[in-house]
Design an enzyme around this catalytic site. Structure first.
Site, PDB file in Angstrom:
ATOM      1  CD  GLU A 216     -20.671  12.909  18.210  1.00 41.57           C
ATOM      2  OE1 GLU A 216     -21.409  11.913  18.186  1.00 41.57           O
ATOM      3  OE2 GLU A 216     -21.051  14.018  18.583  1.00 41.57           O
ATOM      4  CE  LYS A 346     -25.593  17.713  22.409  1.00 45.25           C
ATOM      5  NZ  LYS A 346     -25.624  18.570  21.177  1.00 45.25           N
TER       6      LYS A 346
HETATM    7  P1  PGA Z   1     -22.186  18.854  19.158  1.00 40.70           P
HETATM    8  O1  PGA Z   1     -22.889  17.636  18.460  1.00 40.70           O
HETATM    9  O2  PGA Z   1     -21.607  18.381  20.420  1.00 40.70           O
HETATM   10  O3  PGA Z   1     -21.164  19.283  18.147  1.00 40.70           O
HETATM   11  O4  PGA Z   1     -23.249  19.897  19.364  1.00 40.70           O
HETATM   12  C1  PGA Z   1     -23.700  16.728  19.112  1.00 40.70           C
HETATM   13  C2  PGA Z   1     -25.109  16.889  18.655  1.00 40.70           C
HETATM   14  O5  PGA Z   1     -25.406  17.756  17.815  1.00 40.70           O
HETATM   15  O6  PGA Z   1     -25.981  16.191  19.146  1.00 40.70           O
HETATM   16 ZN    ZN Z   2     -27.660  17.259  17.853  1.00 40.25          ZN
END
Ligand code: PGA
Ligand code: ZN
Length: 422
Positions: A216, A346
Site C-alpha cells: 500500500e 470493504k
Molecule cells: P487486505 O488488507 O486488502 O490485504 O485485506 C487491508 C486490510 O487488512 O485492512
Molecule cells: Zn485489516
C-alpha cells in the site's frame, strides 16, 4: 423527501468486462454497464491479500499457465455471458433490485458460482451508470441510495507496513497516521507528507539508503521488532515538528490472523497466548498514541475480542476487519457480544453495494464508527472516495501517499473538498 429521479427506471442494455491488472500486477476486472438511455459507466474491483476467511469468494481461473492461476477470465466471462444474458433488457428501479437479481442468479451463499468480483463489478458499474443517468455525482447518488448526508471522512494513512503487505519483517501489518485536529483533507495530507518524509529519512539513516515500500506504499524497512516500528512512527512525528497524539496519532492494523496458529501469536520472536496478546496491545496503547486497533486478535476468537474490547473500550476504537468481513450476521454477533465498536467496510468482502449498505446501517444503528477501506490490491478507480463521502464514513483507509492507485482516492477527496458543495 424522495426526488422524482429516485423513481427513474434503468433498463440495462448491456454488461461487459475486461481483465485488467491491480496495483500488485495481479489480474482483476473492470466491468461496464450501458443503460438503454445511453448512460454508461465502468468500475473496477479491488483485491485483498490478508483476506478474512468469511469473505465472499473472489473467482480466479486457477490456470497455472496464466498469472500463476490468478487470472480473472472466468469472472469476466460470467459478466459478458451469463450475467449479461440474464439482465440485459431488464429494468431495475433501484440498486437493491439489481443486486437482488445478481444474488438470485448466483444462488450461492458466498457468491462462489459467478464470483464476488464479477458481481461487485456489475453492482458498481450499474450504480455509476444510474448516477450518470440522474446527472448526479457518484457520491450524491450513493447518499440518496443510503439516505445519508454526505460528509468528508478523515483519512487513516499508512506510514509503515509489515505482515502480509510488507514481506513479514515484522508481524504488524500497518501503522497508520490520523491527524485529529486537521479539519480538512488537504491539511491532513500536508501533515502526513511531512511525517512521511521524516520517516523515510529516519528509515534511510537506520536501515540503509534503499527505500523499501510495501503493497500500500507504506515504508517497510527491516524493523527488528514491533516496538522499533511503533517508536519510529512516534519519532517521525516529532522530527516533522508535530506533537504525537494531539497533532498526529497512530492507528494499527495488527491483522493478527496472519501470525496466529493453534500454538498462539508469533510476535517478535515469541509465542504469545491470547491473554499475552491483549496485554501487549493494551501496553502499546499506553506507550504510543494509538487511537484505533484493527484486528488485534484472530478472526475466530470472539471471546478474546470481547475481553480486548472490555480492556480498551472508550480509549481506542476496536475495529473489526477480518472479524466482520462486512457481513451483517458477524456484525450482529459482535454487537451482541460487545466484541467491537467500529466497522471496517470493504464492499468486496461481501460483493454487492446493497449488502454493504446493510452492514453500514447495522453498524450505525449500534452507534459504531465506520471506516471505509480500500484493499491492498487496488486500481486507479476512485469510486471508494465517493462511497466514503456519500455514505458519510467517519474515516477512509486507502494506504499511503506514494502510489497512484491510492492517490486516485485522495485526489478525488481533494476535488470534492474544493468544490465545497457537499
Ligand atoms: P487486505 O488488507 O486488502 O490485504 O485485506 C487491508 C486490510 O487488512 O485492512
Ligand atoms: Zn485489516
Amino acid at each position: 423527501m424522495k426526488r422524482d429521479s429516485d423513481k427513474l427506471v434503468s433498463k440495462i442494455e448491456s454488461l461487459s468486462a475486461v481483465e485488467i491488472l491491480d496495483s500488485r500486477g495481479r489480474p482483476t476486472l473492470l466491468a461496464s454497464c450501458r443503460l438503454a438511455d445511453g448512460s454508461a459507466a465502468t468500475a473496477s474491483v479491488p483485491s485483498g491479500a490478508s483476506t478474512g476467511a468469511a469473505e465472499a469468494l473472489e473467482l480466479r481461473d486457477g490456470d497455472p499457465a496464466r498469472y500463476a492461476g490468478l487470472g480473472c477470465l472466468r469472472a469476466v466471462a460470467n459478466i459478458k455471458g451469463e450475467i449479461n444474458r440474464a439482465l440485459a433488457g431488464r429494468q431495475f428501479e433501484t440498486q437493491g433490485a439489481l443486486d437482488q437479481a445478481l444474488l438470485d442468479l448466483d444462488g450461492t451463499p458466498n457468491k462462489a458460482r459467478l464470483g464476488a468480483n464479477a458481481i461487485l463489478g456489475v453492482s458498481l458499474a450499474f450504480c455509476r451508470a444510474q448516477a450518470a443517468q440522474r446527472a448526479l455525482p457518484l457520491y450524491a447518488h450513493l447518499a440518496q441510495l443510503a439516505n445519508t448526508t454526505p460528509q468528508l471522512p478523515r483519512p487513516m494513512i499508512n506510514l509503515f507496513s509489515g505482515g502480509a503487505h510488507g514481506g513479514g519483517q515484522v508481524a504488524i501489518q500497518d501503522v497508520q497516521l490520523v491527524v485529529p485536529a486537521a479539519g480538512s483533507i488537504h491539511r491532513t495530507l500536508e501533515v502526513v507528507s511531512d511525517v512521511f518524509r521524516a520517516a523515510a529519512a529516519l528509515a534511510a539513516e537506520r536501515y540503509g539508503a534503499r527505500r523499501l515500500t510495501a503493497d500500500e506504499g507504506g515504508l517497510a524497512p527491516p524493523f527488528g521488532s514491533s516496538d522499533a516500528m511503533l517508536s519510529a512512527a512516534v519519532e517521525a512525528i516529532e522530527r516533522a515538528g508535530y506533537q504525537p497524539g494531539s497533532d498526529v496519532a497512530l492507528t494499527l492494523d495488527v491483522a493478527a490472523s496472519q501470525f496466529y496458529s493453534d500454538a498462539g501469536y508469533r510476535l517478535d520472536g515469541a509465542l504469545l497466548t491470547r491473554a499475552d496478546m491483549i496485554d501487549r496491545l493494551e501496553h502499546w496503547r499506553t506507550v504510543y498514541p494509538i487511537v484505533s486497533i484493527e484486528d488485534g486478535l484472530h478472526e475466530a476468537d470472539w471471546s478474546g475480542w470481547q475481553q480486548l474490547a472490555q480492556r480498551v473500550r472508550g480509549r481506542a476504537m476496536i475495529l473489526g476487519d477480518d472479524l466482520l468481513c462486512t457481513q451483517t450476521d458477524r456484525i450482529q454477533r459482535a454487537i451482541n457480544l460487545k466484541a467491537a465498536d467500529s466497522l471496517l467496510l470493504k464492499v468486496n468482502q461481501i460483493g454487492t453495494l446493497t449488502e454493504a449498505l446493510e452492514a453500514l446501517r447495522l453498524a450505525r444503528g449500534a452507534g459504531w464508527q465506520v471506516v471505509v477501506s480500500a484493499r491492498s490490491g487496488e486500481t486507479e478507480d476512485d469510486w471508494l472516495a465517493d462511497l466514503a463521502v456519500g455514505w458519510s464514513g467517519d474515516y477512509i483507509k486507502v494506504g499511503s501517499i506514494t502510489q497512484s492507485e491510492r492517490l486516485a482516492k485522495y485526489n478525488r477527496l481533494l476535488v470534492l473538498e474544493a468544490q465545497d458543495s457537499l
